[in-house]
Design an enzyme around this catalytic site. Structure first.
Site, PDB file in Angstrom:
ATOM      1  N   ALA A 159       0.834  -1.208   0.000  1.00  0.00           N
ATOM      2  CA  ALA A 159       0.000   0.000   0.000  1.00  0.00           C
ATOM      3  C   ALA A 159       0.868   1.258   0.000  1.00  0.00           C
ATOM      4  CB  ALA A 159      -0.943  -0.005   1.193  1.00  0.00           C
ATOM      5  N   TYR A 160       1.941   1.231   0.759  1.00  0.00           N
ATOM      6  CA  TYR A 160       2.867   2.372   0.779  1.00  0.00           C
ATOM      7  C   TYR A 160       3.435   2.622  -0.610  1.00  0.00           C
ATOM      8  CZ  TYR A 160       7.316   4.804   1.465  1.00  0.00           C
ATOM      9  OH  TYR A 160       8.375   5.673   1.354  1.00  0.00           O
ATOM     10  N   ALA A 161       3.894   1.577  -1.277  1.00  0.00           N
ATOM     11  CA  ALA A 161       4.471   1.736  -2.607  1.00  0.00           C
ATOM     12  C   ALA A 161       3.445   2.286  -3.592  1.00  0.00           C
ATOM     13  CB  ALA A 161       5.026   0.401  -3.103  1.00  0.00           C
TER      14      ALA A 161
END
Length: 257
Positions: A159-161
């Site tokens: 999700a961060y990426a």
């Protein structure tokens, strides 16, 4: 005269880690730096004091990101202490779920997803939108991305990426939009950096194996220091980078080779 003398910069998340290194380097180049922080006023004051102790100029401003009205609050705090802007560094970000852990896709909740995108993607979009009337022609916008968007995939950071993938598209598209004003827009993409955010798995004797593994990923054989990233940002903030725009700058120490 220093490279950034007479310039005003704003660094979001500018009080710790990469943000502090960026703030201090821009100040050394002569810029007056707005050091934004969300909650850690002590760290912001320490960063401002460190800059002033070496003859630089800086001021702290507070605004929590990822909440309604965050961009408006940030610019109200900025406008109270500065007039006009030359350099915007969108650095503030989070990489963990709301419970402070890293999660693969099967564990990511809607709340986790929304929180990550609110801080990492929505906030810089609207901060930048509201910066444009303040940003002088010939200015600089520098977004902090990650090597995770170009081949260094980690399932626990999916999700961060994704939030940073959106920032990469934002960077290239905005560069095309703002080119007529002489404003350059670039993204800097670090790999693992030895900062407080990564201290839990990268620092100390207990994490020697992890540190050695990360060092081995780069052909240069070491872990990045925050100043390594700060120096790249300083180049992009200067006139030396005037013919560089819309670019994703690999700041992984060659880890993607």
């Amino acid at each position: 005269m220093s490279a950034l003398s007479g310039k005003t910069a704003l660094v979001t998340g500018g009080s710790r880690g990469i943000g502090r290194a960026v703030s201090e380097r821009l100040a050394r180049e002569g810029a007056r730096v707005g050091v934004h922080y969300g909650r850690d006023a002590t760290a912001a004051k320490e960063t401002v004091s460190a800059i002033e102790a070496t003859g630089g100029q800086a001021f702290a401003l507070q605004a929590e990101l990822g909440v309604p009205g965050d961009a408006e609050a940030l610019w109200a705090a900025f406008d109270a202490q500065a007039e006009g802007l030359d350099i915007l560094v969108n650095n503030a970000g989070i990489n963990k779920a709301v419970d402070g852990t890293l999660k693969r896709i099967d564990a990511v909740t809607a709340e986790d997803f929304d929180a990550l995108f609110a801080v990492n993607t929505k906030a810089p979009f609207f901060i930048t939108q509201q910066a444009l009337p303040r940003l002088r022609d010939g200015g600089r916008i520098i977004n902090i991305s990650t090597g995770l968007t170009r081949g260094a995939a980690k399932p626990e950071l999916i999700a961060y990426a994704m939030t940073k993938g959106a920032i990469d598209v934002f960077t290239s598209t905005l560069a095309k939009d703002l080119g007529p004003r002489g404003i350059t827009v670039n993204a800097v993409a670090p790999g693992p950096v030895n900062t407080d955010m990564n201290a839990g798995w990268l620092r100390g004797e207990a994490n020697a194996a992890a540190r050695q593994q990360v060092s081995g990923i780069s052909p240069l054989g070491r872990v990045a220091d925050a100043t390594d990233i700060g120096d790249i940002v300083a180049f992009l903030a200067s006139d030396d980078s005037r013919w560089v725009t819309g670019q994703w700058i690999d700041a992984t120490g060659g880890a993607l080779l």
